[in-house]
Enzyme design. Structure first.
Site, PDB file in Angstrom:
ATOM      1  N   ARG A 171       0.833  -1.205   0.000  1.00  0.00           N
ATOM      2  CA  ARG A 171       0.000   0.000   0.000  1.00  0.00           C
ATOM      3  C   ARG A 171       0.871   1.260   0.000  1.00  0.00           C
ATOM      4  O   ARG A 171       0.446   2.309  -0.447  1.00  0.00           O
ATOM      5  CB  ARG A 171      -0.907   0.026   1.242  1.00  0.00           C
ATOM      6  N   ARG A 175       9.776   5.526  -3.296  1.00  0.00           N
ATOM      7  CA  ARG A 175      10.221   6.472  -4.329  1.00  0.00           C
ATOM      8  C   ARG A 175      11.674   6.855  -4.111  1.00  0.00           C
ATOM      9  O   ARG A 175      12.146   6.842  -2.984  1.00  0.00           O
ATOM     10  CB  ARG A 175       9.393   7.767  -4.250  1.00  0.00           C
ATOM     11  N   ARG A 248      -9.206  -6.501  13.138  1.00  0.00           N
ATOM     12  CA  ARG A 248      -8.567  -5.627  14.110  1.00  0.00           C
ATOM     13  C   ARG A 248      -9.516  -4.488  14.428  1.00  0.00           C
ATOM     14  O   ARG A 248     -10.257  -4.000  13.558  1.00  0.00           O
ATOM     15  CB  ARG A 248      -7.266  -5.035  13.542  1.00  0.00           C
ATOM     16  N   ARG A 279      -0.281   5.728  15.996  1.00  0.00           N
ATOM     17  CA  ARG A 279      -0.149   7.072  15.432  1.00  0.00           C
ATOM     18  C   ARG A 279      -0.985   8.067  16.217  1.00  0.00           C
ATOM     19  O   ARG A 279      -1.906   7.681  16.944  1.00  0.00           O
ATOM     20  CB  ARG A 279      -0.527   7.092  13.952  1.00  0.00           C
ATOM     21  N   GLU A 299      -4.084   6.231  18.459  1.00  0.00           N
ATOM     22  CA  GLU A 299      -4.704   4.977  18.016  1.00  0.00           C
ATOM     23  C   GLU A 299      -4.013   3.769  18.647  1.00  0.00           C
ATOM     24  O   GLU A 299      -2.801   3.594  18.490  1.00  0.00           O
ATOM     25  CB  GLU A 299      -4.638   4.870  16.489  1.00  0.00           C
ATOM     26  N   TYR A 347      -9.733  -5.371   2.701  1.00  0.00           N
ATOM     27  CA  TYR A 347      -9.120  -4.117   3.178  1.00  0.00           C
ATOM     28  C   TYR A 347      -9.287  -3.047   2.098  1.00  0.00           C
ATOM     29  O   TYR A 347      -8.347  -2.646   1.445  1.00  0.00           O
ATOM     30  CB  TYR A 347      -7.644  -4.423   3.462  1.00  0.00           C
ATOM     31  N   ASP A 349     -10.174   0.625   0.450  1.00  0.00           N
ATOM     32  CA  ASP A 349     -10.179   2.061   0.696  1.00  0.00           C
ATOM     33  C   ASP A 349     -11.520   2.617   0.221  1.00  0.00           C
ATOM     34  O   ASP A 349     -12.265   1.934  -0.476  1.00  0.00           O
ATOM     35  CB  ASP A 349      -9.032   2.734  -0.062  1.00  0.00           C
TER      36      ASP A 349
HETATM   37  N1  UDP Z   1       3.105   0.743   7.794  1.00  0.00           N
HETATM   38  C1  UDP Z   1       4.329   0.691   8.420  1.00  0.00           C
HETATM   39  N2  UDP Z   1       4.836   1.813   8.974  1.00  0.00           N
HETATM   40  C2  UDP Z   1       4.208   3.003   8.920  1.00  0.00           C
HETATM   41  C3  UDP Z   1       2.952   3.061   8.266  1.00  0.00           C
HETATM   42  C4  UDP Z   1       2.412   1.915   7.724  1.00  0.00           C
HETATM   43  O1  UDP Z   1       4.931  -0.373   8.512  1.00  0.00           O
HETATM   44  O2  UDP Z   1       4.714   3.988   9.458  1.00  0.00           O
HETATM   45  C5  UDP Z   1       2.540  -0.515   7.250  1.00  0.00           C
HETATM   46  C6  UDP Z   1       1.652  -1.196   8.267  1.00  0.00           C
HETATM   47  O3  UDP Z   1       1.785  -2.593   8.111  1.00  0.00           O
HETATM   48  C7  UDP Z   1       0.281  -0.736   7.859  1.00  0.00           C
HETATM   49  C8  UDP Z   1       0.404  -0.722   6.345  1.00  0.00           C
HETATM   50  O4  UDP Z   1       1.738  -0.253   6.123  1.00  0.00           O
HETATM   51  O5  UDP Z   1      -0.726  -1.616   8.295  1.00  0.00           O
HETATM   52  C9  UDP Z   1      -0.607   0.120   5.635  1.00  0.00           C
HETATM   53  O6  UDP Z   1      -0.524   1.425   6.108  1.00  0.00           O
HETATM   54  P1  UDP Z   1      -1.694   2.482   5.883  1.00  0.00           P
HETATM   55  O7  UDP Z   1      -1.188   3.800   6.353  1.00  0.00           O
HETATM   56  O8  UDP Z   1      -2.151   2.365   4.473  1.00  0.00           O
HETATM   57  O9  UDP Z   1      -2.788   1.930   6.867  1.00  0.00           O
HETATM   58  P2  UDP Z   1      -4.256   2.496   7.268  1.00  0.00           P
HETATM   59  O10 UDP Z   1      -4.181   3.998   7.135  1.00  0.00           O
HETATM   60  O11 UDP Z   1      -5.224   1.828   6.352  1.00  0.00           O
HETATM   61  O12 UDP Z   1      -4.375   2.045   8.680  1.00  0.00           O
END
Ligand code: UDP
Length: 367
Positions: A171, A175, A248, A279, A299, A347, A349
């Site tokens: 996801r 870059r 989850r 976060r 969270e 999962y 979006d």
């Molecule tokens: N992820 C990570 N570190 C980060 C942010 C995301 O390892 O700082 C990984 C983690 O496994 C997460 C996945 O990338 O579940 C997808 O992140 P995303 O931000 O897309 O998750 P969402 O916002 O859907 O919770």
């Protein structure tokens, strides 16, 4: 039978479906067991700030049709998600890009970064990644994995990275230029005025009943429509007859703070294992707010148990297999359409939810 469709769940899938079916002359009733519409994209105005009550939702898509569709119901601002990660006091830009690599290794060019990643990739000895850990090591090497992925992912999913599917990490963009945009999509923004308003606009003129549990309706033989659109948990629909799918959930520790700004950014990830939350969201930054106070949410993800809200399906092999069994049952229920993140156990979006809801409409009613 007063209605053509009983739509279970007033989230995004249910609202799009209800809107489109109503447009085609069908009478719809939308019910939700919660006391508000919007499902998990529900936003609530607190002290002038649109708070994403069930976690941050940033609309992003490369699907022009979906973008135009969403824009019929709300205006979007030009918010771009620039996420910061903190690991043991060190700050990094996300997604992984040349800024991150400079912060990690002091490199200034793409070439230098690629040399380091390639070296770490070779050291890891992975050619065909089979799980999230291998995928991450294969993609970005050990340093990024250890500092920015491992801890966060294990908190988020409550599982070892070796036991998680690799698609989850895909996801995130990788870059080699200095671009901190978390998404690669063509279109991105936040619904101005909140997502609740967007859903309200979709549901205009449609009967909605809140605090209504579909299973109680069923129990009391109170299903007042020929067809059902069900957007709840698919395993719950079948009374968990094959066992429980895993999800989850997230607990939010919310604070309204008497200060204008707490962290200067909408999203800051805490990637080390030892910090218990994943976060901190500072909601006002989604809409560039200048309110005198600020609202933040920490969270804390945990395993879903009955009574809490499911957020993320855990699409590993075991659950996907179990889902397929439920999906087979679902296909036998000719009068019921299963949709949304929970009904499809995917999962998704927001853009994908809209896309599949519109596809379903076309499937039923034609173009
Ligand atoms: N992820 C990570 N570190 C980060 C942010 C995301 O390892 O700082 C990984 C983690 O496994 C997460 C996945 O990338 O579940 C997808 O992140 P995303 O931000 O897309 O998750 P969402 O916002 O859907 O919770």
């Amino acid at each position: 039978m007063n209605y053509d469709y009983l739509i279970v769940g007033a989230g995004l899938y249910g609202a799009v479906f209800a809107h489109e079916a109503t447009k085609r002359g069908k009478k719809c009733l939308v019910v939700d067991k919660r006391n508000h519409i919007g499902g998990n994209i529900y936003t609530e105005n607190i002290e002038g700030i649109n708070v994403h009550r069930y976690g941050a939702h940033i609309f992003h898509t490369s699907n022009k049709k979906v973008w135009e569709y969403a824009n019929k119901f709300t205006k979007f601002n030009d918010f771009e998600n620039n996420v910061i990660a903190i690991y043991k006091g060190e700050r990094y830009n996300l997604p992984f890009n040349l800024n991150t690599f400079e912060q990690l290794w002091g490199v200034k060019t793409a070439e230098e970064a690629k040399v380091i990643i390639e070296k770490q990739r070779v050291e890891a000895g992975i050619t065909e990644p089979k799980n999230l850990e291998e995928q991450a090591l294969f993609l970005v090497g050990r340093d990024v994995y250890e500092k920015l992925i491992k801890g966060y992912t294990e908190k988020q999913w409550g599982r070892d990275c070796k036991d998680l599917p690799s698609f989850i990490i895909k996801r995130l963009p990788l870059r080699f230029e200095r671009n901190n945009n978390y998404f690669n999509d063509t279109y991105q923004g936040i619904a101005i005025g909140g997502y609740t308003q967007m859903i309200e606009n979709m549901l205009k003129g449609i009967d909605v009943k809140l605090d209504v549990d579909f299973f109680n309706l069923k129990l009391n033989n109170d299903i007042c429509a020929k067809n059902i659109v069900y957007t709840g948990m698919i395993d719950a629909y079948f009374d968990f007859c094959y066992g429980k799918l895993e999800y989850r959930t997230v607990r939010f520790e919310n604070q309204l703070l008497d200060m204008e700004d707490y962290q200067g950014n909408a999203v800051i990830n805490y990637t080390e294992r030892e910090v218990p939350f994943t976060r901190i969201i500072e909601h006002k930054h989604f809409e560039f707010g200048k309110q005198p106070k600020t609202f933040i949410s920490k969270e804390y993800p945990s395993e879903w148990t009955e009574g809490s809200e499911p957020y993320y399906p855990i699409n590993n092999e075991k659950n996907n297999e179990l889902f397929e069994r439920y999906n087979w049952l679902a296909k036998q229920e000719k009068e019921v359409i299963f949709g949304g993140r929970l009904g499809s156990y995917k999962y998704f979006d927001m853009d994908k939810v809209i896309e599949v809801a519109l596809q379903k409409i076309v499937e039923i009613f034609g173009e």
